[in-house]
Design a protein around this motif. Structure first.
Motif, PDB file in Angstrom:
ATOM      1  N   SER A 258       0.811  -1.214   0.000  1.00 36.42           N
ATOM      2  CA  SER A 258       0.000   0.000   0.000  1.00 36.42           C
ATOM      3  C   SER A 258       0.844   1.263   0.000  1.00 36.42           C
ATOM      4  CB  SER A 258      -0.916   0.009   1.222  1.00 36.42           C
ATOM      5  OG  SER A 258      -1.528   1.260   1.354  1.00 36.42           O
ATOM      6  N   ALA A 259       1.045   1.811  -1.165  1.00 34.67           N
ATOM      7  CA  ALA A 259       1.893   2.998  -1.295  1.00 34.67           C
ATOM      8  C   ALA A 259       1.614   3.996  -0.177  1.00 34.67           C
ATOM      9  CB  ALA A 259       1.669   3.663  -2.646  1.00 34.67           C
TER      10      ALA A 259
ATOM     11  N   VAL B  23      12.475  -2.278   1.696  1.00 32.82           N
ATOM     12  CA  VAL B  23      12.612  -1.254   0.664  1.00 32.82           C
ATOM     13  C   VAL B  23      13.899  -1.481  -0.112  1.00 32.82           C
ATOM     14  CG1 VAL B  23      11.256   0.542   1.777  1.00 32.82           C
ATOM     15  CG2 VAL B  23      13.651   0.284   2.370  1.00 32.82           C
ATOM     16  N   ASN B  67       5.853  13.115  11.640  1.00 31.13           N
ATOM     17  CA  ASN B  67       5.862  12.481  10.315  1.00 31.13           C
ATOM     18  C   ASN B  67       6.699  11.209  10.341  1.00 31.13           C
ATOM     19  OD1 ASN B  67       5.922  15.709   8.950  1.00 31.13           O
ATOM     20  ND2 ASN B  67       4.329  14.233   8.583  1.00 31.13           N
ATOM     21  N   ALA B  69       6.059   8.449  11.846  1.00 30.50           N
ATOM     22  CA  ALA B  69       6.062   7.744  13.129  1.00 30.50           C
ATOM     23  C   ALA B  69       5.438   6.353  13.033  1.00 30.50           C
ATOM     24  CB  ALA B  69       5.309   8.563  14.173  1.00 30.50           C
ATOM     25  N   GLY B  70       4.587   6.148  12.013  1.00 30.28           N
ATOM     26  CA  GLY B  70       3.950   4.844  11.865  1.00 30.28           C
ATOM     27  C   GLY B  70       2.443   4.873  12.057  1.00 30.28           C
ATOM     28  N   LYS B  71       1.852   6.054  12.027  1.00 33.39           N
ATOM     29  CA  LYS B  71       0.404   6.162  12.247  1.00 33.39           C
ATOM     30  C   LYS B  71      -0.382   5.506  11.112  1.00 33.39           C
ATOM     31  CE  LYS B  71       0.651  10.665  12.285  1.00 33.39           C
ATOM     32  NZ  LYS B  71       2.085  10.915  12.139  1.00 33.39           N
ATOM     33  N   THR B  72      -0.073   5.932   9.892  1.00 30.81           N
ATOM     34  CA  THR B  72      -0.804   5.386   8.752  1.00 30.81           C
ATOM     35  C   THR B  72      -0.621   3.874   8.658  1.00 30.81           C
ATOM     36  OG1 THR B  72      -0.545   7.474   7.584  1.00 30.81           O
ATOM     37  CG2 THR B  72      -1.104   5.559   6.266  1.00 30.81           C
TER      38      THR B  72
END
Ligand code: ATP
Ligand code: MG
Lengths: 261, 342
Positions: A258-259, B23, B67, B69-72
């Motif tokens: 999920s980009a 990545v 920004n 931090a891992g929320k999404t």
């Protein structure tokens, strides 16, 4: 059933989108005719020499029937497969696949049915017309031949779908798969000619590696009444490919990242 | 193995949730690309490092952090988009990653930066697709739309092509589309990003009403303090993939430690030492100054600044979320540590 209702809604949404771009309409119809003309021209030129009556057992009408199946299939790809499946890699790259996965309807179904490019419908009609015309000209078509041909052709479509879907599923790992689907497109264009008219070495490739022969040559043979029921293992191949496709899809979902946004 | 829920009231539970991304790295330029193509250089990024918490039914919780931090990532695991690398999540008794129909019908994920509406069609058409997908009966659909219209004021924008809508109008439609099926659990990832103050207020109002009406559980991330203070009593703070705080927000915004930020535009430069006498100096940039002052003394201090300094302009604002969070970790007021889940 819910799937039918959804199909209807997808269809009307696709239609609305395309009506919003009216100018495309004429261009699409012109390009349909151009496509068919290219296919026909090659065959007609070849058979126009008086000394040639047939090639690899295919006379002119038979060869035109193959062109008909080819045009029909190409139309189906343009109407149905390409608009949907190019969205898979796009959705993976941009992350919009998220919304599809959040919906309580099988995601593979949504992905496969959401978009229809109805502008390319004329391709399918032209292909179908050519098949009917060539069949009538041949005069040897029987009812059982036609039924067998229909079954074989449906299996062929299932194979095309499965292969195309699998190629696009690799986007989960490779992200950009445009070149792969273009390769498929290139190999598929060989299906414009009867298998037996092609060089010997390439025939196994087009039968077993990428089953182009199943899509055009074999249904045409069945329609001419040349094929025994032995050809019925075609649906089996189709089912196996569909199953592999499903397994691959489910595995792919597990590694979806999920980009980020 | 998901930990069995003891409290029937718990709707969302994360137990040692962890997510590591792989990545591929590449040096800039063509040669870098070529090298990466021949021998990909992969690295693991641990975006979420074992996060545990529980949300009660009907609770609205702010999920904060800087920004990256891992929320999404956490919200995506809770809504079933991402499979956790390890650990387990339970939402309404379901395991999200199985993406079962019953689960998906009870949740929604709104992402302020992504959109689900069909770009070339009016929002209405996308709503109809969702109605069919969620099997919403016509009567219920109409009732829901009427309610949403009251709070969001959708009239006139539903029949316009989505690509012709303003950002705020589009966000209102996005929210409506995401809540059409009346989910019980809402994951809202920066739903107010990029909107003006009025529109933010409108969206907040909508979320508040929805929560009250359906007793829905809401987990909300935002970089705007006002979103969180307006909606949430409890906040979770994540930093570097780890949960660093789980507790009450009120102590920070209205307790004795609560502060406001005074922004000054001076007409004449001042020394840092002089400015510090009016409050804690946060920023001094030529004539631009930011001072943190206790909430209760804002008017007195502001008056003092106006009389003693050459002030061209003065505004009082809520401190940015990062500062409030930073304040949590001052030595004098250590937050209670997050209790580990059994
Ligand atoms: N699909 C992905 N592939 C690789 N790394 C990712 C991916 N998504 C996120 N990350 C990385 O994981 C970390 C956490 O990202 P995440 O999007 O969860 O942060 P966030 O708290 O939502 O930040 P923001 O406030 O900026 O939205 C970041 O370091 C990010 O670079
Ligand atoms: Mg985020």
């Amino acid at each position: 059933m819910r799937f039918w209702k959804l199909l209807r809604i997808y269809l009307s949404a696709s239609l609305s989108v395309q009506l919003a771009y009216r100018a495309n309409f004429l261009a699409a119809i012109l390009s349909s005719f151009a496509n068919l003309a290219t296919g026909l021209l090659g065959v007609l030129l070849f058979y126009s020499r008086p000394e040639i009556k047939e090639l690899g057992g295919w006379n002119l009408e038979g060869a035109l029937m193959v062109v008909g199946f080819f045009t029909l299939t190409e139309g189906l790809i343009s109407v149905w497969l390409r608009p949907n499946l190019t969205q898979l890699s796009e959705g993976i790259r941009t992350g919009t696949l998220d919304f599809l996965l959040l919906k309580p309807v099988d995601a593979q179904f949504q992905l496969s049915a959401r978009n229809l490019n109805l502008l390319r419908l004329p391709d399918m009609l032209l292909g179908l017309g050519l098949i009917v015309w060539a069949g009538a000209a041949l005069g040897t078509v029987t009812l059982s031949g036609a039924l067998l041909s229909a079954v074989l052709y449906l299996s062929a479509i299932a194979m095309v779908y499965a292969i195309w879907f699998m190629l696009n599923t690799t986007a989960f790992w490779l992200v950009n798969v445009q070149n792969i689907t273009e390769l498929f497109q290139g190999v598929f264009s060989a299906g414009r000619y009867p298998l037996q008219a092609l060089p010997l070495w390439i025939r196994p490739v087009l039968t077993f590696v990428i089953p182009v022969a199943f899509i055009t040559t074999i249904p045409a043979q069945a329609l001419r009444g040349e094929l025994g029921t032995a050809a019925l293992f075609s649906p089996l191949v189709a089912l196996i490919l569909l199953a592999i496709c499903r397994v691959l899809w489910l595995r792919a979902l597990g590694s979806y990242t999920s980009a980020s946004s | 193995m998901p930990v069995p829920t003891t409290d029937p009231d718990i709707t969302v539970r994360a137990a040692q949730l962890r997510k590591a991304y792989t990545v591929t790295e590449k040096e800039p330029g063509f040669l870098g690309s070529l090298r990466a193509f021949v021998r990909p250089n992969t690295r693991t990024v641990e975006a979420v490092k074992g996060v545990s918490f529980e949300l009660r039914g009907g609770e609205m919780v702010g999920f904060l952090g800087p920004n990256g931090a891992g929320k999404t990532t956490t919200l995506k695991m809770l809504s079933g988009l991402l499979h956790p690398t390890s650990g387990a999540a339970t939402v309404q008794g379901h395991t999200p990653q199985k993406r079962g129909t019953a689960f998906l019908k009870q949740i929604t994920l709104v992402m302020g930066q992504k959109q689900q509406l069909i770009w070339d069609l009016p929002a209405q058409d996308s709503f109809l697709v969702n109605q069919a997908i969620y099997e919403i009966p016509d009567a219920e659909y109409r009732a829901t739309m009427r309610e949403f219209d009251e709070v969001l004021d959708l009239s006139g924008i539903l029949s316009k092509q989505v690509r012709k809508l303003s950002l705020g109008e589009r966000m209102k439609c996005e929210l409506a589309a995401a809540l059409l099926h009346r989910p019980k659990v809402l994951f809202l990832d920066e739903p107010t990003i990029g909107l003006d103050v009025n529109m933010q207020e409108r969206i907040r109002e909508f979320v508040r009403e929805y929560n009250a009406r359906f007793n829905a559980t809401v987990m909300l991330t935002s970089h705007y303090m006002a979103d969180v203070t307006a909606l949430c009593q409890r906040i979770l703070v994540i930093d570097g993939g780890e949960l660093v705080f789980d507790g009450d927000l009120s102590a920070l915004t209205s307790g004795p430690d609560a502060r406001k930020t005074v922004r000054l535009q001076l007409s004449r430069p001042e020394t840092a030492a002089r400015l510090s006498t009016f409050g804690e100096l946060i920023r001094l940039d030529g004539l631009d100054v930011e001072l943190a002052v206790p909430r209760g003394e804002v008017s007195a201090r502001a008056a003092a600044m106006l009389t003693h300094l050459d002030v061209a302009d003065l505004t009082v604002v809520d401190p940015p979320i990062e500062q409030v969070i930073g304040q949590l970790f001052r030595s004098d007021k250590k937050p209670e540590p997050v209790k580990a889940l059994a």
